[in-house]
Design a protein around this motif. Structure first.
Motif, PDB file in Angstrom:
ATOM      1  N   ARG A  19      42.639  45.643  49.038  1.00  0.00           N
ATOM      2  CA  ARG A  19      41.667  44.547  48.978  1.00  0.00           C
ATOM      3  C   ARG A  19      42.357  43.228  48.640  1.00  0.00           C
ATOM      4  O   ARG A  19      42.022  42.176  49.200  1.00  0.00           O
ATOM      5  CB  ARG A  19      40.592  44.842  47.936  1.00  0.00           C
ATOM      6  N   ASP A  26      43.311  36.392  53.944  1.00  0.00           N
ATOM      7  CA  ASP A  26      42.221  35.485  54.359  1.00  0.00           C
ATOM      8  C   ASP A  26      42.429  34.086  53.787  1.00  0.00           C
ATOM      9  O   ASP A  26      42.277  33.087  54.492  1.00  0.00           O
ATOM     10  CB  ASP A  26      40.868  36.027  53.861  1.00  0.00           C
ATOM     11  N   LEU A  27      42.779  34.044  52.493  1.00  0.00           N
ATOM     12  CA  LEU A  27      42.948  32.737  51.837  1.00  0.00           C
ATOM     13  C   LEU A  27      44.125  31.968  52.438  1.00  0.00           C
ATOM     14  O   LEU A  27      44.066  30.748  52.578  1.00  0.00           O
ATOM     15  CB  LEU A  27      43.143  32.911  50.323  1.00  0.00           C
ATOM     16  N   SER A  42      40.208  29.138  44.850  1.00  0.00           N
ATOM     17  CA  SER A  42      39.586  30.333  45.437  1.00  0.00           C
ATOM     18  C   SER A  42      40.079  31.606  44.755  1.00  0.00           C
ATOM     19  O   SER A  42      39.299  32.524  44.501  1.00  0.00           O
ATOM     20  CB  SER A  42      39.883  30.423  46.938  1.00  0.00           C
ATOM     21  N   GLY A  45      38.386  31.812  41.518  1.00  0.00           N
ATOM     22  CA  GLY A  45      36.999  32.221  41.752  1.00  0.00           C
ATOM     23  C   GLY A  45      36.888  33.727  41.950  1.00  0.00           C
ATOM     24  O   GLY A  45      35.990  34.380  41.391  1.00  0.00           O
ATOM     25  N   CYS A  46      37.819  34.288  42.735  1.00  0.00           N
ATOM     26  CA  CYS A  46      37.822  35.753  42.969  1.00  0.00           C
ATOM     27  C   CYS A  46      38.008  36.489  41.648  1.00  0.00           C
ATOM     28  O   CYS A  46      37.309  37.470  41.368  1.00  0.00           O
ATOM     29  CB  CYS A  46      38.942  36.147  43.923  1.00  0.00           C
ATOM     30  N   ARG A  49      34.846  36.027  39.306  1.00  0.00           N
ATOM     31  CA  ARG A  49      33.673  36.773  39.788  1.00  0.00           C
ATOM     32  C   ARG A  49      33.843  38.284  39.622  1.00  0.00           C
ATOM     33  O   ARG A  49      32.883  39.011  39.483  1.00  0.00           O
ATOM     34  CB  ARG A  49      33.420  36.450  41.264  1.00  0.00           C
ATOM     35  N   LYS A 240      31.602  58.526  41.138  1.00  0.00           N
ATOM     36  CA  LYS A 240      31.065  57.963  42.372  1.00  0.00           C
ATOM     37  C   LYS A 240      31.905  58.405  43.567  1.00  0.00           C
ATOM     38  O   LYS A 240      31.381  58.812  44.600  1.00  0.00           O
ATOM     39  CB  LYS A 240      31.067  56.441  42.267  1.00  0.00           C
TER      40      LYS A 240
ATOM     41  N   GLY B  47      36.914  38.715  56.566  1.00  0.00           N
ATOM     42  CA  GLY B  47      36.610  37.634  55.631  1.00  0.00           C
ATOM     43  C   GLY B  47      36.507  36.252  56.254  1.00  0.00           C
ATOM     44  O   GLY B  47      35.485  35.573  56.109  1.00  0.00           O
ATOM     45  N   ARG B  51      32.975  34.159  57.047  1.00  0.00           N
ATOM     46  CA  ARG B  51      32.784  32.883  56.359  1.00  0.00           C
ATOM     47  C   ARG B  51      32.524  31.761  57.387  1.00  0.00           C
ATOM     48  O   ARG B  51      31.641  30.926  57.197  1.00  0.00           O
ATOM     49  CB  ARG B  51      34.038  32.590  55.538  1.00  0.00           C
ATOM     50  N   ALA B  63      31.957  30.244  49.039  1.00  0.00           N
ATOM     51  CA  ALA B  63      33.194  30.445  48.262  1.00  0.00           C
ATOM     52  C   ALA B  63      33.734  31.843  48.580  1.00  0.00           C
ATOM     53  O   ALA B  63      32.955  32.801  48.612  1.00  0.00           O
ATOM     54  CB  ALA B  63      32.895  30.332  46.777  1.00  0.00           C
ATOM     55  N   PRO B  64      35.050  31.956  48.832  1.00  0.00           N
ATOM     56  CA  PRO B  64      35.603  33.283  49.176  1.00  0.00           C
ATOM     57  C   PRO B  64      35.291  34.344  48.118  1.00  0.00           C
ATOM     58  O   PRO B  64      34.975  35.482  48.446  1.00  0.00           O
ATOM     59  CB  PRO B  64      37.107  33.026  49.268  1.00  0.00           C
ATOM     60  N   GLY B  65      35.352  33.948  46.842  1.00  0.00           N
ATOM     61  CA  GLY B  65      35.059  34.902  45.763  1.00  0.00           C
ATOM     62  C   GLY B  65      33.654  35.480  45.885  1.00  0.00           C
ATOM     63  O   GLY B  65      33.441  36.678  45.707  1.00  0.00           O
ATOM     64  N   ALA B  66      32.701  34.599  46.198  1.00  0.00           N
ATOM     65  CA  ALA B  66      31.301  35.041  46.340  1.00  0.00           C
ATOM     66  C   ALA B  66      31.170  36.019  47.508  1.00  0.00           C
ATOM     67  O   ALA B  66      30.464  37.035  47.419  1.00  0.00           O
ATOM     68  CB  ALA B  66      30.402  33.841  46.560  1.00  0.00           C
ATOM     69  N   TYR B  68      33.598  37.995  48.857  1.00  0.00           N
ATOM     70  CA  TYR B  68      34.240  39.295  48.598  1.00  0.00           C
ATOM     71  C   TYR B  68      33.424  40.135  47.610  1.00  0.00           C
ATOM     72  O   TYR B  68      33.312  41.349  47.764  1.00  0.00           O
ATOM     73  CB  TYR B  68      35.669  39.114  48.078  1.00  0.00           C
ATOM     74  N   THR B  69      32.862  39.458  46.590  1.00  0.00           N
ATOM     75  CA  THR B  69      32.052  40.188  45.606  1.00  0.00           C
ATOM     76  C   THR B  69      30.834  40.803  46.297  1.00  0.00           C
ATOM     77  O   THR B  69      30.486  41.962  46.055  1.00  0.00           O
ATOM     78  CB  THR B  69      31.573  39.230  44.494  1.00  0.00           C
ATOM     79  N   ASP B  72      31.946  43.719  48.536  1.00  0.00           N
ATOM     80  CA  ASP B  72      32.275  44.906  47.720  1.00  0.00           C
ATOM     81  C   ASP B  72      31.010  45.587  47.212  1.00  0.00           C
ATOM     82  O   ASP B  72      30.895  46.807  47.228  1.00  0.00           O
ATOM     83  CB  ASP B  72      33.152  44.506  46.520  1.00  0.00           C
ATOM     84  N   GLU B  75      29.334  47.371  49.955  1.00  0.00           N
ATOM     85  CA  GLU B  75      30.078  48.584  50.327  1.00  0.00           C
ATOM     86  C   GLU B  75      29.789  49.706  49.321  1.00  0.00           C
ATOM     87  O   GLU B  75      29.673  50.869  49.705  1.00  0.00           O
ATOM     88  CB  GLU B  75      31.579  48.291  50.393  1.00  0.00           C
ATOM     89  N   GLU B  76      29.666  49.336  48.053  1.00  0.00           N
ATOM     90  CA  GLU B  76      29.318  50.336  47.033  1.00  0.00           C
ATOM     91  C   GLU B  76      27.931  50.916  47.289  1.00  0.00           C
ATOM     92  O   GLU B  76      27.658  52.062  46.966  1.00  0.00           O
ATOM     93  CB  GLU B  76      29.344  49.693  45.645  1.00  0.00           C
ATOM     94  N   SER B  82      34.159  49.440  55.577  1.00  0.00           N
ATOM     95  CA  SER B  82      35.301  48.585  55.918  1.00  0.00           C
ATOM     96  C   SER B  82      36.509  49.432  56.252  1.00  0.00           C
ATOM     97  O   SER B  82      36.585  50.602  55.861  1.00  0.00           O
ATOM     98  CB  SER B  82      35.625  47.658  54.740  1.00  0.00           C
TER      99      SER B  82
END
Lengths: 250, 136
Positions: A19, A26-27, A42, A45-46, A49, A240, B47, B51, B63-66, B68-69, B72, B75-76, B82
């Motif tokens: 991942r 991507d970035l 970014s 941010g990842c 989050r 899980k 990705g 976007r 935002a890339p973080g938003a 990917y979160t 994910d 996917e869960e 993926s």
């Protein structure tokens, strides 16, 4: 490129190898036109989050476990002081209060990280609720049998479902790991404290005299909270993955 | 083009999970947008393209973080699946992670769309007689 490699190493710690590689790829692909500041914003941010829930969870585990333990022990003390001999009641009530506080902390962690629809969150809430009912209302006629019946019914319900069994496994693992860690550290701290205090009981004055004991006690609490949260998280992910594999094999 | 195909064992897993699911999962607004973007992109949803598709269709910089979160989390919940794709030089030799919507994801989207349809029924606010009163 060096910045990207470093960022990938950072992200790998929280997202996993594949991942992290895909996200940094991507970035890098977008970042060619947006610049290095955008790239690092970014990446941050990842990280934020992904990590804010576990971090908040550990803090809440620490606070909620100590809060629950304090009020449970205070209420539980009334049981073994009013039902003599206290020595017969004390170990069971202390264990009940300790387990209830642990489940309360783990339940808050699970609620933050996995939500209220998660089976383990629900189990922790049920267990803490029943525990609180015993500790606070043990003298009310009928409370103990009703709590016992409700506990057995919920156990049977959880045993009958695969996700329920996973929740029970998480609960047992988290409680065992946290108890083991806490008592091991308490034993180590005691063996350091006793020669220092010559076996005397400690009060505020002694703690002021040896502030390191207070900090070590706090550190012990932090480690126990981290172990509780980490075991919940690890077992949640493992169960899980396992349930997904079982479904695939059927 | 083998990289565009998901691993062979995964469809069976997801199909089984779809059977197990009693009702479609409820979706947030951003989750719906991401699922629709993946559906629009078909086999090349990763990705960057997801976007870009969202930015083009909704004028919304994600935002890339938003992203990917959200991916994910979905996917869960088995709403998307993926698999890793090819590595390219413009990505510094890093692979792409492709996404596809599962049956459960489609069912959740249909469910959300039905809910919107039901709420919109009789309103006729896009250019209709009701429009002025709603805008006011």
């Amino acid at each position: 490129m060096r910045a990207a490699s470093f960022a990938e190493k950072l992200l790998r710690a929280v997202l996993g190898k594949q991942r992290a590689a895909a996200a940094i790829g991507d970035l890098v692909e977008i970042g060619c036109s947006k610049g290095i500041a955008w790239f690092w914003l970014s990446v941050s941010g990842c990280l934020i989050r992904t990590l804010w829930r576990p971090f908040l969870g550990v803090v809440v585990v620490m606070y909620s476990t100590s809060w629950a333990l304090r009020i449970f022990i205070r209420a539980g003390a009334s049981i073994y002081t009013s039902h003599l001999p206290g020595s017969a009641w004390m170990p069971y009530m202390t264990a009940l209060c300790g387990l209830g506080a642990l489940m309360c902390g783990a339940g808050f962690y699970a609620a933050i990280c996995y939500g209220f629809s998660d089976r383990f969150t629900q189990f922790a809430a049920i267990f803490s609720g029943l525990n609180a009912a015993v500790v606070f209302a043990w003298w009310v006629p009928g409370v103990l049998p009703v709590v016992a019946v409700l506990f057995l019914v919920s156990l049977a319900f959880y045993f009958s479902r695969p996700d329920g069994r996973s929740a029970l496994l998480i609960a047992v693992s988290a409680s065992t790991a946290t108890m083991f860690t806490y008592f091991s550290l308490a034993l180590a701290l005691g063996s350091y404290q006793n020669p220092l205090m010559h076996g005397k009981p400690m009060g505020d004055a002694e703690l002021r005299q040896h502030p390191v004991l207070m900090w070590l006690g706090f550190l012990m609490w932090v480690v126990a909270a981290v172990v509780n949260a980490a075991t919940c998280s690890y077992m949640h992910n493992r169960t899980k993955q396992r349930s997904a594999r079982v479904h695939m094999l059927r | 083009m083998d990289y565009l195909k998901p691993p062979i064992d995964k469809p069976a897993l997801y199909a089984y999970i779809v059977v197990l699911m009693k009702k479609p999962a409820s979706l947030g607004e951003f989750e719906q947008i991401v699922l629709l973007a993946i559906l629009r992109l078909r086999d090349c949803a990763y990705g960057v393209s997801i976007r870009a598709e969202i930015a083009e269709r909704t004028d919304r910089e994600v935002a890339p973080g938003a992203l990917y979160t959200t991916l994910d989390r979905m996917e869960e919940k088995y709403l998307v699946r993926s698999w890793m794709g090819e590595a390219t030089s413009e990505r510094g030799g890093r692979p792409k992670r492709y996404y596809a919507v599962t049956k459960a994801g489609r069912a959740a989207l249909v469910n959300a769309h039905k809910a919107y349809q039901s709420l919109l029924e009789g309103l006729d606010f896009i250019g209709g007689a009701h429009a002025s009163s709603i805008i006011c």
